[in-house]
Design an enzyme around this catalytic site. Structure first.
Site, mmCIF file in Angstrom:
data_model
loop_
_atom_site.group_PDB
_atom_site.id
_atom_site.type_symbol
_atom_site.label_atom_id
_atom_site.label_comp_id
_atom_site.label_asym_id
_atom_site.label_seq_id
_atom_site.Cartn_x
_atom_site.Cartn_y
_atom_site.Cartn_z
ATOM 1 N N ASP A 82 0.905 -1.146 -0.051
ATOM 2 C CA ASP A 82 0.156 0.056 0.132
ATOM 3 C C ASP A 82 1.014 1.403 0.092
ATOM 4 O OD1 ASP A 82 -2.299 1.411 0.109
ATOM 5 O OD2 ASP A 82 -2.405 1.468 2.310
ATOM 6 N N HIS A 180 -7.888 9.936 3.984
ATOM 7 C CA HIS A 180 -7.275 8.864 4.805
ATOM 8 C C HIS A 180 -7.864 9.452 6.267
ATOM 9 C CE1 HIS A 180 -4.791 7.746 1.220
ATOM 10 N NE2 HIS A 180 -5.175 6.608 1.774
ATOM 11 N N HIS A 213 -9.408 4.840 -2.400
ATOM 12 C CA HIS A 213 -8.434 4.900 -1.039
ATOM 13 C C HIS A 213 -9.355 5.719 0.125
ATOM 14 C CE1 HIS A 213 -4.539 3.536 -1.807
ATOM 15 N NE2 HIS A 213 -4.885 3.415 -2.875
HETATM 16 P P1 13P Z 1 -9.021 4.798 5.497
HETATM 17 O O1 13P Z 1 -8.158 5.515 6.577
HETATM 18 O O2 13P Z 1 -10.223 5.350 5.223
HETATM 19 O O3 13P Z 1 -9.403 3.225 6.025
HETATM 20 O O4 13P Z 1 -8.207 4.240 4.162
HETATM 21 C C1 13P Z 1 -7.517 3.469 4.138
HETATM 22 C C2 13P Z 1 -6.432 3.403 3.083
HETATM 23 O O5 13P Z 1 -6.827 4.015 1.905
HETATM 24 C C3 13P Z 1 -5.143 2.559 2.672
HETATM 25 O O6 13P Z 1 -4.352 2.616 1.642
HETATM 26 O O1 G3H Z 2 -3.272 4.883 3.950
HETATM 27 C C1 G3H Z 2 -2.703 4.555 4.472
HETATM 28 C C2 G3H Z 2 -3.161 3.319 5.404
HETATM 29 O O2 G3H Z 2 -4.165 3.743 6.049
HETATM 30 C C3 G3H Z 2 -2.122 2.865 6.362
HETATM 31 O O3 G3H Z 2 -1.700 3.591 7.271
HETATM 32 O O4 G3H Z 2 0.701 4.122 6.749
HETATM 33 O O5 G3H Z 2 -0.332 4.294 9.250
HETATM 34 O O6 G3H Z 2 0.139 2.003 7.997
HETATM 35 P P1 G3H Z 2 -0.155 3.653 7.995
HETATM 36 ZN ZN ZN Z 3 -4.693 4.762 0.833
#
Ligand code: 13P
Ligand code: G3H
Ligand code: ZN
Length: 311
Positions: A82, A180, A213
């Site tokens: 990701d 996010h 996302h």
């Molecule tokens: P959320 O913060 O809405 O759960 O999004 C997660 C995400 O896009 C991870 O790449």
């Molecule tokens: O989009 C990002 C995901 O929510 C991952 O979050 O980078 O804190 O693991 P993180």
């Molecule tokens: Zn994301």
């Protein structure tokens, strides 16, 4: 069934009018909860790992936990990176056995985004790995990037054909108003997504899988439990689930969910401690967190994504 890429998964999802859930993982209980839900619902799954998660858990541990998930189920599972920040991050995941990576060069200028994405696609495709890219920028906080609401920008449908043709990417994340984290809208603000942009992108790229996302819904019953048992998450608001359901019937084939898993775990653990102040065995409260993740993911699969019985 061994790890798979998302190619067949997305073809079926596009045709079937549903989306595959991409759930962020960083520990054993979360992985188990997601995978038990996927197995019971006979749903394909994408388990995705951020750079922060790899750093937290140690890439070797996470890889083997995901491999254990694959070994104990018979549903198709993708291991996805990701928000790969650059070529090196994607290369490291590909070399490590990931079947899918995201190169997130969306904060660069259009031409540079194309160049960086193209380089990742060439490396990935040579090794049978698929690539998600991004056009447009979401607001909110990811591990390394904090995009202020005023710096976020919607995807321009005019750019998507040139971008996908020149890069050869396999799926495309677009910005239509999701963001996010657990604080997506202000209290009193009407949650809205730009379905007109999604529709236009779908017309310009027929059959091409689109990714959303920042698609957590931040369940209010869970937020209430957190606040009731000593937490402080005032005004945490997510994307209404009916909007995500609608997006899943359109070109969206992958919906990313991380914050909802965090909220579900935290609510379960806070409740556990409030009700059992004498407990100190992690299996007791992490067991509750695992059960909460499983219940949440089943709900997402059946009521939001529509991916049940599609494995
Ligand atoms: P959320 O913060 O809405 O759960 O999004 C997660 C995400 O896009 C991870 O790449
Ligand atoms: O989009 C990002 C995901 O929510 C991952 O979050 O980078 O804190 O693991 P993180
Ligand atoms: Zn994301």
């Amino acid at each position: 069934m061994p790890l798979v890429t998302s190619t067949e998964m997305f073809k079926k999802a596009y045709k079937g009018g549903y989306a595959v859930g991409a759930f962020n993982v960083n520990n054993m209980e979360t992985i188990q909860g997601i995978v038990e839900a996927g197995q019971e619902c006979k749903s394909p799954l994408i388990l995705q790992v951020s750079a922060g998660a790899r750093k937290y858990a140690n890439p070797v541990y996470l890889k083997h936990l995901i491999e254990a998930a694959v070994e104990t189920t018979d549903i198709p599972i993708v291991m996805h990176l990701d928000h790969g920040a650059d070529f090196e991050a994607c290369k490291s995941a590909i070399d490590d056995g990931f079947t899918s990576v995201m190169i997130d060069a969306s904060h660069h200028a259009f031409a540079e985004n194309i160049e960086i994405t193209k380089k990742v696609v060439a490396y990935a495709h040579d090794r049978g790995v698929v690539v998600e890219a991004e056009l447009g920028q979401l607001a909110g906080i990811e591990d390394a990037v904090n995009v202020k609401a005023e710096d976020a920008c919607f995807t321009h449908p005019d750019e998507v054909c040139e971008f996908t043709e020149k890069t050869g990417c396999d799926s495309l994340a677009i910005a239509i108003g999701t963001s996010h984290g657990a604080y997506k809208f202000k209290p009193g603000q009407k949650p809205q997504l730009r379905f007109d942009i999604l529709e236009e992108v779908g017309k310009r790229l027929p059959g091409f899988p689109i990714v959303l996302h920042g698609a957590s819904s931040v369940p209010q019953d869970k937020v209430a439990i957190i606040n009731q048992f000593g937490g402080k998450m005032p005004d945490a608001i997510g994307i209404p689930e009916e909007m995500l359901r609608k997006a899943a019937t359109m070109a969206v084939c992958k919906i990313n969910i991380d914050s909802d898993l965090r909220v579900a775990c935290t609510a379960a653990i806070r409740k556990h401690f409030a009700e059992h102040p004498d407990h100190f065995d992690p299996r007791q409260y992490l067991g509750d967190a695992r059960a909460a993740v499983k219940e949440l993911v089943k709900h997402k699969i059946v009521d939001v994504l529509g991916s049940d019985n599609k494995a």
